[in-house]
Design an enzyme around this catalytic site. Structure first.
Site, PDB file in Angstrom:
ATOM      1  CG  LEU A  44     -26.843  51.661 -13.196  1.00 13.89           C
ATOM      2  CD1 LEU A  44     -25.597  50.804 -13.091  1.00 13.89           C
ATOM      3  CD2 LEU A  44     -27.885  50.937 -14.029  1.00 13.89           C
ATOM      4  CG  ASN A  82     -20.858  60.171 -11.538  1.00 11.39           C
ATOM      5  OD1 ASN A  82     -21.454  59.721 -10.561  1.00 11.39           O
ATOM      6  ND2 ASN A  82     -20.848  59.570 -12.704  1.00 11.39           N
ATOM      7  CG  PHE A 122     -18.662  57.885  -2.013  1.00 13.64           C
ATOM      8  CD1 PHE A 122     -19.626  56.918  -1.859  1.00 13.64           C
ATOM      9  CD2 PHE A 122     -18.018  57.985  -3.231  1.00 13.64           C
ATOM     10  CE1 PHE A 122     -19.951  56.063  -2.894  1.00 13.64           C
ATOM     11  CE2 PHE A 122     -18.344  57.128  -4.279  1.00 13.64           C
ATOM     12  CZ  PHE A 122     -19.318  56.181  -4.109  1.00 13.64           C
ATOM     13  CG  LEU A 123     -16.186  60.968   3.973  1.00 13.91           C
ATOM     14  CD1 LEU A 123     -16.496  61.585   5.334  1.00 13.91           C
ATOM     15  CD2 LEU A 123     -15.308  61.942   3.167  1.00 13.91           C
ATOM     16  N   GLY A 136      -7.937  55.570   0.481  1.00 14.56           N
ATOM     17  CA  GLY A 136      -7.268  54.401  -0.069  1.00 14.56           C
ATOM     18  C   GLY A 136      -6.608  54.758  -1.388  1.00 14.56           C
ATOM     19  N   GLY A 179     -11.793  54.537  -9.495  1.00 14.13           N
ATOM     20  CA  GLY A 179     -11.539  54.146 -10.884  1.00 14.13           C
ATOM     21  C   GLY A 179     -12.859  53.765 -11.503  1.00 14.13           C
ATOM     22  CB  CYS A 201     -18.880  56.154 -14.024  1.00 17.92           C
ATOM     23  SG  CYS A 201     -20.031  55.067 -14.849  1.00 17.92           S
TER      24      CYS A 201
HETATM   25  C1  UDX Z   1     -20.488  55.674 -10.009  1.00 16.39           C
HETATM   26  C2  UDX Z   1     -21.594  56.454  -9.290  1.00 16.39           C
HETATM   27  O1  UDX Z   1     -21.590  56.122  -7.895  1.00 16.39           O
HETATM   28  C3  UDX Z   1     -22.928  56.137  -9.918  1.00 16.39           C
HETATM   29  O2  UDX Z   1     -23.955  56.872  -9.290  1.00 16.39           O
HETATM   30  C4  UDX Z   1     -22.855  56.458 -11.377  1.00 16.39           C
HETATM   31  O3  UDX Z   1     -24.066  56.130 -12.020  1.00 16.39           O
HETATM   32  C5  UDX Z   1     -21.708  55.723 -12.041  1.00 16.39           C
HETATM   33  O4  UDX Z   1     -20.495  55.988 -11.373  1.00 16.39           O
HETATM   34  P1  UDX Z   1     -19.591  53.171  -9.928  1.00 16.39           P
HETATM   35  O5  UDX Z   1     -18.623  53.545 -10.981  1.00 16.39           O
HETATM   36  O6  UDX Z   1     -20.339  51.881 -10.054  1.00 16.39           O
HETATM   37  O7  UDX Z   1     -20.711  54.292  -9.784  1.00 16.39           O
HETATM   38  O8  UDX Z   1     -18.770  53.112  -8.571  1.00 16.39           O
HETATM   39  P2  UDX Z   1     -18.767  53.789  -7.134  1.00 16.39           P
HETATM   40  O9  UDX Z   1     -19.428  52.900  -6.161  1.00 16.39           O
HETATM   41  O10 UDX Z   1     -19.233  55.179  -7.207  1.00 16.39           O
HETATM   42  O11 UDX Z   1     -17.201  53.744  -6.821  1.00 16.39           O
HETATM   43  C6  UDX Z   1     -16.272  54.428  -7.666  1.00 16.39           C
HETATM   44  C7  UDX Z   1     -14.854  54.239  -7.212  1.00 16.39           C
HETATM   45  O12 UDX Z   1     -14.605  54.969  -6.015  1.00 16.39           O
HETATM   46  C8  UDX Z   1     -14.432  52.803  -6.901  1.00 16.39           C
HETATM   47  O13 UDX Z   1     -13.160  52.582  -7.477  1.00 16.39           O
HETATM   48  C9  UDX Z   1     -14.376  52.761  -5.382  1.00 16.39           C
HETATM   49  O14 UDX Z   1     -13.472  51.795  -4.924  1.00 16.39           O
HETATM   50  C10 UDX Z   1     -13.927  54.173  -5.068  1.00 16.39           C
HETATM   51  N1  UDX Z   1     -14.304  54.623  -3.711  1.00 16.39           N
HETATM   52  C11 UDX Z   1     -15.626  54.718  -3.364  1.00 16.39           C
HETATM   53  C12 UDX Z   1     -13.326  54.994  -2.795  1.00 16.39           C
HETATM   54  O15 UDX Z   1     -12.131  54.948  -3.100  1.00 16.39           O
HETATM   55  N2  UDX Z   1     -13.686  55.449  -1.555  1.00 16.39           N
HETATM   56  C13 UDX Z   1     -14.986  55.544  -1.179  1.00 16.39           C
HETATM   57  O16 UDX Z   1     -15.240  55.956  -0.045  1.00 16.39           O
HETATM   58  C14 UDX Z   1     -15.990  55.165  -2.104  1.00 16.39           C
END
Ligand code: UDX
Length: 447
Positions: A161, A219, A260-261, A264, A268, A271
């Site tokens: 999640l 992850n 996820f591209l 920035g 953080g 997880c």
């Molecule tokens: C993550 C995994 O997505 C999830 O499947 C797992 O169970 C727990 O860890 P989460 O920590 O809620 O979930 O956040 P996520 O949406 O994955 O984002 C993680 C970080 O990456 C955030 O700080 C977000 O700002 C950053 N991010 C995400 C980016 O910098 N660029 C992106 O394109 C996507």
């Protein structure tokens, strides 16, 4: 008879899982060792901001008017053991202090507390993110400590999640992965997840180590994707390219995909950072450290983004020192739709500038209480406009919708200089530039 389910550990993962299991129609008993958490949950309140979770809880927590009454909470291990056919262990596994490895003490203690009470056959299902090999050890310890012996069985069922989408991800998972050692364990888990599987969620059956690895490798892949595009942002800066256009063009290749591209200030939260470090530590123990040395680079690309944002702010202020400069920071949570500030890039940048003498004022729609607790010496404002009032530079560091909807023109009237740095590549440069702002973002041309 419908299965009875318990959820051990009612933090982010556990509270959501417990409410979701009740929503799927099961009788659920949740346990936590922190009395305040249990009291809150019994009132139908959630200790964090997560869209839709409070509503779901209130729909099912016993004693709340109009609820199904299917969800209850306790602190009594014997009651949990007596109640449940299936016990989900949802406690957290933080990074160990001063080490990369993950701290298994909450998982170990949950098993140690539960096992001696297991006097009837039960399936214990681990959901926590653990180093590969843990399930094998825990299965042995479980049957040795349980009065029913081998009838206390273990399965591993990692959770994927995302914060901000926890309810949706739990009720409609994009896949369900179960590591099992018997047909019985698989049968029970198919019964638990009959709802989502019926709606089309794939159900993947594996052995223990594979189930554990699915989570950490997923992850790691996500972290790699983010650091990859951030590395491309560095190259774009050097070559005068535009990483946002680059990402768009890459994303049309469906082998790559557009998610996820977003370049920035990087990832953080509770997880991704700790999971890739724990994965490296575990690979080292297994003698496979070479396979994961690339994750060290992923981590360092990610961490250097924060410093680069600080330098971009310094440059926007004319170079030199932050002393006496007013810096507005929009965003404190590690991502939007969350009040979680654990390892938040936004707060890290705010903290660095503050430590170098800048007068930093932070605003976040939901993360203020947690941010204040973690960084009490930063300045905080009640609204975005108040944070920007008198600022020499504005840093957009968490991409809340509220910030995209800000009126650039009226914000320009309260700022002392119209300079905005977009650390998330989420604002529309044309809108800000039209309102007279100097807009800069990471990995994009200056104008
Ligand atoms: C993550 C995994 O997505 C999830 O499947 C797992 O169970 C727990 O860890 P989460 O920590 O809620 O979930 O956040 P996520 O949406 O994955 O984002 C993680 C970080 O990456 C955030 O700080 C977000 O700002 C950053 N991010 C995400 C980016 O910098 N660029 C992106 O394109 C996507």
């Amino acid at each position: 008879m419908a299965l009875k389910i318990t959820v051990i550990g009612t933090g982010y993962l556990g509270a959501t899982h417990a409410a979701a299991m009740a929503e799927l129609g099961f009788e659920v008993l949740g346990l936590d060792v922190v009395p305040e958490k249990i009291e809150m949950l019994q009132r139908g309140e959630v200790p964090m901001y997560e869209p839709g979770l409070e509503e779901l809880l209130r729909k099912h927590v016993a004693g709340i008017e109009g609820s199904s009454g299917r969800l209850r909470f306790t602190m009594d291990w014997a009651e949990v053991a007596d109640f449940g056919d299936v016990h989900f262990v949802c406690v957290n596994t933080p990074q160990k202090h001063g080490e990369y490895a993950c701290d298994m003490s909450y998982v170990d203690s949950a098993f140690a507390q539960l096992a001696p009470h297991l006097t009837r056959p039960a399936l214990v299902v681990g959901k926590s993110t653990v180093p590969v090999g843990s399930a094998d050890r825990l299965a042995r310890e479980l049957s040795a400590a349980a009065p029913v012996g081998a009838d206390a069985e273990l399965a591993w069922n990692p959770e994927f999640l995302r914060e901000g989408f926890a309810v949706q991800d739990t009720l409609h998972p994009d896949r369900i992965v179960v590591g099992v050692r018997s047909a019985n364990a698989e049968k029970l888990l198919r019964e638990v997840y009959a709802g989502p599987v019926g709606e089309g969620s794939p159900f993947v059956v594996t052995d223990f180590p594979t189930a554990e690895l699915v989570k950490t490798s997923a992850n790691s892949f996500l972290a790699t994707k983010i650091s990859f595009i951030n590395a491309m942002a560095e190259v774009c800066e050097a070559a005068g390219g535009d990483v946002v256009k680059l990402a768009e063009a890459l994303g049309y290749d469906d082998r790559i995909g557009k998610k996820f591209l977003r370049a920035g200030i990087g990832f953080g939260g509770g997880c991704l950072p700790k999971d890739i470090r724990a994965f490296m530590a575990r690979a080292g123990e297994l003698g496979a450290d070479q396979a994961l040395t690339f994750l060290r680079e992923i981590d360092s690309i990610n961490m250097r983004r924060r410093g680069q944002m600080v330098e971009m702010a310094r440059e926007a202020l004319g170079g030199g020192s932050f002393l006496g400069k007013r810096v507005a920071v929009l965003g404190a949570a590690f991502k939007p739709d969350s009040d979680d500030v654990r390892d938040s890039p936004a707060l890290n940048v705010a903290g660095q500038i503050h430590l170098q003498g800048g007068q930093v004022t932070v605003y976040d729609p939901k993360g203020m209480v947690n941010a204040r607790r973690l960084f009490p010496t930063l300045g905080y404002a009640e609204t975005a406009v108040d944070a920007v009032r008198g600022a020499d530079v504005v840093l957009h560091l968490t991409e809340w919708r509220e910030f995209r909807e800000l009126d650039a023109a009226s914000l320009g009237e309260v700022a002392s200089a119209r300079v905005i740095l977009d650390g998330r590549n989420a604002l529309d440069p044309a809108v800000w530039r039209a309102a007279g702002w100097t807009y800069r973002a990471m990995g994009r041309p200056a104008a």
